[in-house]
Scaffold this motif. Structure first.
Motif, PDB file in Angstrom:
ATOM      1  N   LEU A  19      -2.999  -9.782  51.093  1.00 40.50           N
ATOM      2  CA  LEU A  19      -2.726 -11.165  51.466  1.00 40.50           C
ATOM      3  C   LEU A  19      -3.454 -11.537  52.754  1.00 40.50           C
ATOM      4  O   LEU A  19      -4.037 -12.624  52.858  1.00 40.50           O
ATOM      5  N   ALA A  20      -3.413 -10.648  53.735  1.00 41.58           N
ATOM      6  CA  ALA A  20      -4.107 -10.916  54.995  1.00 41.58           C
ATOM      7  C   ALA A  20      -5.601 -11.113  54.763  1.00 41.58           C
ATOM      8  O   ALA A  20      -6.223 -12.038  55.313  1.00 41.58           O
ATOM      9  N   TYR A  25       4.568 -18.457  56.452  1.00 45.87           N
ATOM     10  CA  TYR A  25       5.195 -17.166  56.701  1.00 45.87           C
ATOM     11  C   TYR A  25       5.326 -16.434  55.382  1.00 45.87           C
ATOM     12  O   TYR A  25       5.915 -16.945  54.417  1.00 45.87           O
ATOM     13  N   PHE A  26       4.750 -15.227  55.337  1.00 47.07           N
ATOM     14  CA  PHE A  26       4.810 -14.397  54.141  1.00 47.07           C
ATOM     15  C   PHE A  26       5.820 -13.275  54.390  1.00 47.07           C
ATOM     16  O   PHE A  26       5.514 -12.302  55.084  1.00 47.07           O
ATOM     17  N   LEU A  64      -1.400  -3.801  38.523  1.00 40.41           N
ATOM     18  CA  LEU A  64      -2.449  -4.593  39.147  1.00 40.41           C
ATOM     19  C   LEU A  64      -2.837  -4.027  40.506  1.00 40.41           C
ATOM     20  O   LEU A  64      -2.082  -3.281  41.128  1.00 40.41           O
ATOM     21  N   THR A  65      -4.007  -4.389  40.976  1.00 41.14           N
ATOM     22  CA  THR A  65      -4.392  -4.069  42.340  1.00 41.14           C
ATOM     23  C   THR A  65      -3.778  -5.097  43.286  1.00 41.14           C
ATOM     24  O   THR A  65      -3.513  -6.246  42.886  1.00 41.14           O
ATOM     25  N   PRO A  66      -3.547  -4.725  44.540  1.00 48.14           N
ATOM     26  CA  PRO A  66      -3.049  -5.712  45.504  1.00 48.14           C
ATOM     27  C   PRO A  66      -3.966  -6.933  45.629  1.00 48.14           C
ATOM     28  O   PRO A  66      -3.473  -8.053  45.792  1.00 48.14           O
ATOM     29  N   ALA A  67      -5.269  -6.728  45.529  1.00 46.04           N
ATOM     30  CA  ALA A  67      -6.197  -7.859  45.634  1.00 46.04           C
ATOM     31  C   ALA A  67      -6.005  -8.839  44.488  1.00 46.04           C
ATOM     32  O   ALA A  67      -6.105 -10.069  44.686  1.00 46.04           O
ATOM     33  N   GLU A  68      -5.735  -8.336  43.292  1.00 48.70           N
ATOM     34  CA  GLU A  68      -5.469  -9.229  42.158  1.00 48.70           C
ATOM     35  C   GLU A  68      -4.231 -10.074  42.423  1.00 48.70           C
ATOM     36  O   GLU A  68      -4.214 -11.287  42.146  1.00 48.70           O
TER      37      GLU A  68
END
Length: 270
Positions: free
Chosen positions: A21-22, A87-88, A217-221
């Motif tokens: 996310l960052a 805010y996440f 899934l990958t975190p990027a996906e």
């Protein structure tokens, strides 16, 4: 929401979905404060993002469930970048399996997976109402819509996180505050596949249930799906679209769904 130039805080950002996310936010010209309870992960993420030369990242170590840490994270964001726009609430833990979980174990999971969200919203939402805008993104789980085999603490707190995000959306959605809830199934992170913790029978059941329910899934996906949902200001963020169909089946015939889940559980431990 238009993201360019906004300021965000991401909790649990030392790896996994939080780090992704960052990265996705920095790619969208968002200035980001990343928090995590583990310093090493933060250092790696900060170094990776710092190589891009944006100067748009700051980090702070601490517990995302601590009101003091939340205050310090917001103060850091304001001093470095300006008022917080997004805010996440992404930090999360799996916790203990079931009825054998102690009161302390329940408290820890409730604090991280739920109270961290509530404390952050309590701190930010009144300011967002005054400013006429803000965005709160809760990382829950498909377990918050369905359930989680192998972990009562995880399932219960993720249901609660979904409920709190719904309440935020309903209560403040007409006052400029947006709220979305991320509910993925399997994501290739240490939460699903720990590399430094012995896996007991219940943890193994939890892992098998997630890995066999759909594609991991990958975190990027996942982060890419989140960015699209924020663009559309969509509440329910489902990186695994099939979760919606599962949720519909659950609501259509709850008893049949429960029987099916028991059969599924038995198939994983047979």
């Amino acid at each position: 929401m238009e993201l360019d130039g906004k300021v965000a805080i991401v909790t649990g950002g030392g790896g996994g979905i939080g780090a992704a996310l960052a990265q996705a936010l920095v790619d969208r010209d968002v200035r980001v404060v990343i928090t995590d309870v583990v310093a090493d992960g933060l250092d790696r993420v900060e170094a990776a993002l710092g190589e891009e030369g944006s100067g748009a990242v700051a980090t702070i170590v601490g517990d995302a469930a601590s009101p003091d840490h939340i205050d310090r994270s917001i103060a850091l964001a304001e001093s470095r970048f300006g008022p917080v726009d997004l805010y996440f609430a992404n930090a999360g833990i799996s916790g203990a399996p079931g009825l054998a979980a102690t009161d302390d174990e329940w408290s820890q999971v409730i604090d991280v997976n739920l109270m961290g969200h509530i404390c952050a919203a309590r701190r930010l939402v009144p300011e967002w109402v005054q400013r006429g805008g803000g965005y709160f993104v809760s990382t829950a789980s498909a377990a918050g819509l369905l359930t989680q085999l192998g972990s009562a603490t995880y399932s219960v707190t993720k249901h609660a996180a979904v409920g709190f995000a719904e309440w935020l959306n309903v209560t403040y959605g007409d006052r400029g505050v947006r709220a979305s809830c991320l509910c993925p199934m399997g994501v290739d992170t240490k939460l699903l596949r720990p590399d430094d913790t012995p896996i007991d029978d219940e943890a193994l059941l939890m892992q098998r249930a997630v890995e066999t329910a759909g594609r991991v899934l990958t975190p990027a996906e996942v982060a890419g799906v989140v960015m699209d949902a924020i663009d559309d200001e969509r509440f329910l963020i489902l990186p695994h679209p099939e979760v919606l169909e599962m949720y519909r089946h659950k609501g259509a015939d709850y008893d049949r769904w429960l029987k099916g889940m028991r059969r599924y559980q038995q198939s994983l431990i047979s």
